[in-house]
Design an enzyme around this catalytic site. Structure first.
Site, PDB file in Angstrom:
ATOM      1  N   GLY A 194      -7.232   3.617  10.230  1.00  0.00           N
ATOM      2  CA  GLY A 194      -7.823   2.600  10.096  1.00  0.00           C
ATOM      3  C   GLY A 194      -8.079   2.846   8.664  1.00  0.00           C
ATOM      4  O   GLY A 194      -8.661   1.437   8.169  1.00  0.00           O
ATOM      5  N   THR A 195      -7.109   3.240   7.693  1.00  0.00           N
ATOM      6  CA  THR A 195      -7.405   3.291   6.659  1.00  0.00           C
ATOM      7  C   THR A 195      -6.639   1.819   5.852  1.00  0.00           C
ATOM      8  O   THR A 195      -7.404   1.065   5.562  1.00  0.00           O
ATOM      9  CB  THR A 195      -6.372   4.904   5.976  1.00  0.00           C
ATOM     10  OG1 THR A 195      -4.916   4.005   5.963  1.00  0.00           O
ATOM     11  CG2 THR A 195      -6.661   5.831   5.581  1.00  0.00           C
ATOM     12  N   GLY A 196      -6.253   1.333   6.275  1.00  0.00           N
ATOM     13  CA  GLY A 196      -5.548  -0.205   6.473  1.00  0.00           C
ATOM     14  C   GLY A 196      -6.385  -1.117   6.355  1.00  0.00           C
ATOM     15  O   GLY A 196      -6.770  -1.953   5.702  1.00  0.00           O
ATOM     16  N   CYS A 197      -7.239  -1.090   7.646  1.00  0.00           N
ATOM     17  CA  CYS A 197      -8.155  -2.471   7.733  1.00  0.00           C
ATOM     18  C   CYS A 197      -9.414  -1.930   6.731  1.00  0.00           C
ATOM     19  O   CYS A 197      -9.373  -3.106   6.735  1.00  0.00           O
ATOM     20  CB  CYS A 197      -8.706  -1.627   9.801  1.00  0.00           C
ATOM     21  SG  CYS A 197      -6.866  -1.478  10.879  1.00  0.00           S
ATOM     22  N   THR A 200      -7.159   9.517   8.441  1.00  0.00           N
ATOM     23  CA  THR A 200      -6.036   8.064   8.254  1.00  0.00           C
ATOM     24  C   THR A 200      -6.594   7.070   9.298  1.00  0.00           C
ATOM     25  O   THR A 200      -5.423   6.448   8.265  1.00  0.00           O
ATOM     26  CB  THR A 200      -4.906   8.642   6.963  1.00  0.00           C
ATOM     27  OG1 THR A 200      -4.329   8.980   8.374  1.00  0.00           O
ATOM     28  CG2 THR A 200      -5.190   9.314   6.117  1.00  0.00           C
ATOM     29  N   LYS A 256       1.193  -1.089  -0.295  1.00  0.00           N
ATOM     30  CA  LYS A 256      -0.123  -0.161  -0.115  1.00  0.00           C
ATOM     31  C   LYS A 256       1.010   0.851   0.108  1.00  0.00           C
ATOM     32  O   LYS A 256       2.331   1.362   0.597  1.00  0.00           O
ATOM     33  CB  LYS A 256      -0.728  -0.089   1.012  1.00  0.00           C
ATOM     34  CG  LYS A 256      -1.495  -0.792   1.589  1.00  0.00           C
ATOM     35  CD  LYS A 256      -2.625  -1.030   2.753  1.00  0.00           C
ATOM     36  CE  LYS A 256      -1.555  -1.789   3.820  1.00  0.00           C
ATOM     37  NZ  LYS A 256      -2.665  -1.707   5.095  1.00  0.00           N
TER      38      LYS A 256
HETATM   39  N1  LIG Z   1      -3.704  10.090   2.070  1.00  0.00           N
HETATM   40  C1  LIG Z   1      -4.195   9.704   1.267  1.00  0.00           C
HETATM   41  N2  LIG Z   1      -4.632   9.775   0.219  1.00  0.00           N
HETATM   42  C2  LIG Z   1      -5.355   8.340  -0.639  1.00  0.00           C
HETATM   43  N3  LIG Z   1      -5.601   7.585  -0.108  1.00  0.00           N
HETATM   44  C3  LIG Z   1      -4.838   7.054   0.883  1.00  0.00           C
HETATM   45  C4  LIG Z   1      -3.948   8.091   1.754  1.00  0.00           C
HETATM   46  N4  LIG Z   1      -3.077   7.599   3.200  1.00  0.00           N
HETATM   47  C5  LIG Z   1      -3.615   6.138   2.372  1.00  0.00           C
HETATM   48  N5  LIG Z   1      -4.266   5.840   1.429  1.00  0.00           N
HETATM   49  C6  LIG Z   1      -4.473   4.686   0.869  1.00  0.00           C
HETATM   50  O1  LIG Z   1      -5.529   3.691   1.463  1.00  0.00           O
HETATM   51  C7  LIG Z   1      -4.865   2.839   1.746  1.00  0.00           C
HETATM   52  C8  LIG Z   1      -4.261   1.783   3.250  1.00  0.00           C
HETATM   53  O2  LIG Z   1      -3.543   2.364   2.887  1.00  0.00           O
HETATM   54  P1  LIG Z   1      -2.181   2.943   4.523  1.00  0.00           P
HETATM   55  O3  LIG Z   1      -0.945   2.465   3.489  1.00  0.00           O
HETATM   56  O4  LIG Z   1      -2.204   4.408   4.914  1.00  0.00           O
HETATM   57  O5  LIG Z   1      -2.508   1.364   5.130  1.00  0.00           O
HETATM   58  P2  LIG Z   1      -1.756   1.184   6.669  1.00  0.00           P
HETATM   59  O6  LIG Z   1      -0.714   1.907   6.955  1.00  0.00           O
HETATM   60  O7  LIG Z   1      -2.249  -0.128   6.672  1.00  0.00           O
HETATM   61  O8  LIG Z   1      -3.439   2.103   7.405  1.00  0.00           O
HETATM   62  P3  LIG Z   1      -4.004   1.927   9.385  1.00  0.00           P
HETATM   63  O9  LIG Z   1      -2.261   1.421   9.755  1.00  0.00           O
HETATM   64  O10 LIG Z   1      -4.194   3.161  10.372  1.00  0.00           O
HETATM   65  O11 LIG Z   1      -4.665   0.951   9.848  1.00  0.00           O
HETATM   66  C9  LIG Z   1      -4.529   2.694   0.362  1.00  0.00           C
HETATM   67  O12 LIG Z   1      -5.126   2.218  -0.597  1.00  0.00           O
HETATM   68  C10 LIG Z   1      -3.593   3.923   0.559  1.00  0.00           C
HETATM   69  O13 LIG Z   1      -3.143   4.392  -0.934  1.00  0.00           O
HETATM   70  C1  LIG Z   2      -7.553  -2.622  16.702  1.00  0.00           C
HETATM   71  C2  LIG Z   2      -6.391  -2.708  15.554  1.00  0.00           C
HETATM   72  N1  LIG Z   2      -6.325  -2.614  14.795  1.00  0.00           N
HETATM   73  C3  LIG Z   2      -5.163  -2.197  13.632  1.00  0.00           C
HETATM   74  C4  LIG Z   2      -5.072  -0.976  13.797  1.00  0.00           C
HETATM   75  C5  LIG Z   2      -3.798  -0.182  12.612  1.00  0.00           C
HETATM   76  O1  LIG Z   2      -5.438   0.765  12.059  1.00  0.00           O
HETATM   77  C6  LIG Z   2      -5.369   0.001  15.355  1.00  0.00           C
HETATM   78  N2  LIG Z   2      -5.322   1.353  15.123  1.00  0.00           N
HETATM   79  N3  LIG Z   2      -5.908  -0.784  16.045  1.00  0.00           N
END
Ligand SMILES: Nc1ncnc2c1ncn2[C@@H]1O[C@H](COP(=O)(O)OP(=O)(O)OP(=O)(O)O)[C@@H](O)[C@H]1O
Ligand SMILES: Cc1ncc(CO)c(N)n1
Length: 301
Positions: free
Chosen positions: A220-223, A218, A181
């Site tokens: 929880g974007t990954g979740c 942002t 990502k």
């Molecule tokens: N500022 C942003 N603008 C547009 N898309 C974004 C942005 N930040 C993240 N994304 C998108 O969101 C999704 C999750 O990516 P990210 O790298 O943020 O995950 P993450 O770090 O695992 O998130 P978290 O740990 O907060 O759950 C991807 O599709 C990424 O491209």
């Molecule tokens: C419970 C939980 N899972 C995943 C993440 C990563 O975003 C978080 N902040 N909290």
């Protein structure tokens, strides 16, 4: 609710931690499943006391408690796709991996959660080995962010080129498809910055890009992204189409929450966003989401 080709309601199981703040973890996953018209179920691995500012406490559940939740779900409700997120520790990972091996025949999305946005570790670095050895071989799709790709490979992932090298290395660990990502990767391959997700499978790279939104919303974007992929797989979508729909959903969810006043830190995203469903994507292409639709671009990355 969406009905699968087999004629039943599509079901997605999330195996993850609880976020009391509601923006990440189990809460994000279930909100996302609902928005994709998929029936969501959860096996909670840990309870976090957490808000948009940081993580104040982590309370892991025992492997027995995790397994009993999984068994209750498998014995009765069943699932069409599974997503894993925050898992706790190596003992929990071994229990979950054994369960998946014995009872899951559906697609599995592994989000290898390691650190929360504010920097709090959610997985001991010593337990990364268990993720690599037990979970990655079971993954249909694995979705590391840049620091997670670094932890899984030892490669310092800072650029798109690094994402590609790391993806090839992660593929050797067993997952069928890798999405590195782009949330943490600074790119400037157009006049404006893009958030580019690099997808690797069967020796081919496909790229899903969207304009990088300038906002701190942002959490929880990954979740949200990984549970959106799992929800799409539960509906029976192809992996590339699932990843693309998830990308449109998270993009709109971040954009729609940019003016929200929920919390003082990294605010949550708006899970009421509408995903865009597009049926066909060509492996090897570069796609840009303009907020409404996907455009195929002719570019070499
Ligand atoms: N500022 C942003 N603008 C547009 N898309 C974004 C942005 N930040 C993240 N994304 C998108 O969101 C999704 C999750 O990516 P990210 O790298 O943020 O995950 P993450 O770090 O695992 O998130 P978290 O740990 O907060 O759950 C991807 O599709 C990424 O491209
Ligand atoms: C419970 C939980 N899972 C995943 C993440 C990563 O975003 C978080 N902040 N909290």
């Amino acid at each position: 609710m969406f009905k699968t080709a087999a004629g039943h309601i599509a079901r997605m199981l999330t195996i993850a931690g609880s976020d009391s703040g509601g923006g990440a973890g189990i809460q994000a996953d279930l909100k996302t499943a609902h928005q994709f018209s998929v029936y969501g179920m959860s096996a909670i691995t840990a309870i976090t006391a957490q808000n948009t500012v940081g993580v104040q406490g982590v309370f892991p559940l025992s492997p027995e408690a995790i397994l009993q939740q999984l068994t209750s779900i498998a014995d009765d409700l069943g699932f069409d796709a599974i997503k894993t997120g925050m898992l706790g520790d190596a003992a929990a990972i071994h229990t979950i991996a054994s369960f998946l091996t014995e009872r899951a025949t559906c697609p599995i999305v592994v989000d290898p959660v390691m650190v929360a946005k504010g920097g709090t570790p959610l997985l001991d670095p010593a337990d990364v080995k268990a993720v690599i050895e037990r979970l990655l071989p079971l993954a249909t799709i694995v979705t590391p962010n840049a620091p997670e790709a670094t932890a899984l490979t030892g490669i310092d992932v800072q650029s798109l080129a690094d994402c590609k090298v790391a993806a090839i290395r992660i593929a050797q660990l067993g997952p069928q498809m890798i999405v590195v990502k782009g949330g943490h990767i600074a790119t400037d391959i157009r006049e404006h910055e893009l958030a580019v997700d690099v997808v690797y499978a069967n020796g081919t790279f496909t790229y899903f890009a969207a304009p990088r939104l300038q906002t701190a919303k942002t959490h929880g974007t990954g979740c949200t992204f990984s549970s959106a992929i799992a929800s799409c797989l539960a509906r029976g979508m192809e992996p590339l189409a699932a990843i693309a729909a998830a990308k449109t959903f998270i993009h709109r969810a971040i954009a729609q929450a940019s003016t929200w006043d929920v919390g003082r830190g990294h605010g949550p995203t708006d899970h009421s966003a509408q995903p865009v469903f597009t049926a066909h994507f060509r492996p090897g292409a570069f796609y840009l989401f303009d907020g409404d639709r996907w455009l195929e671009e002719n570019r070499i990355v």
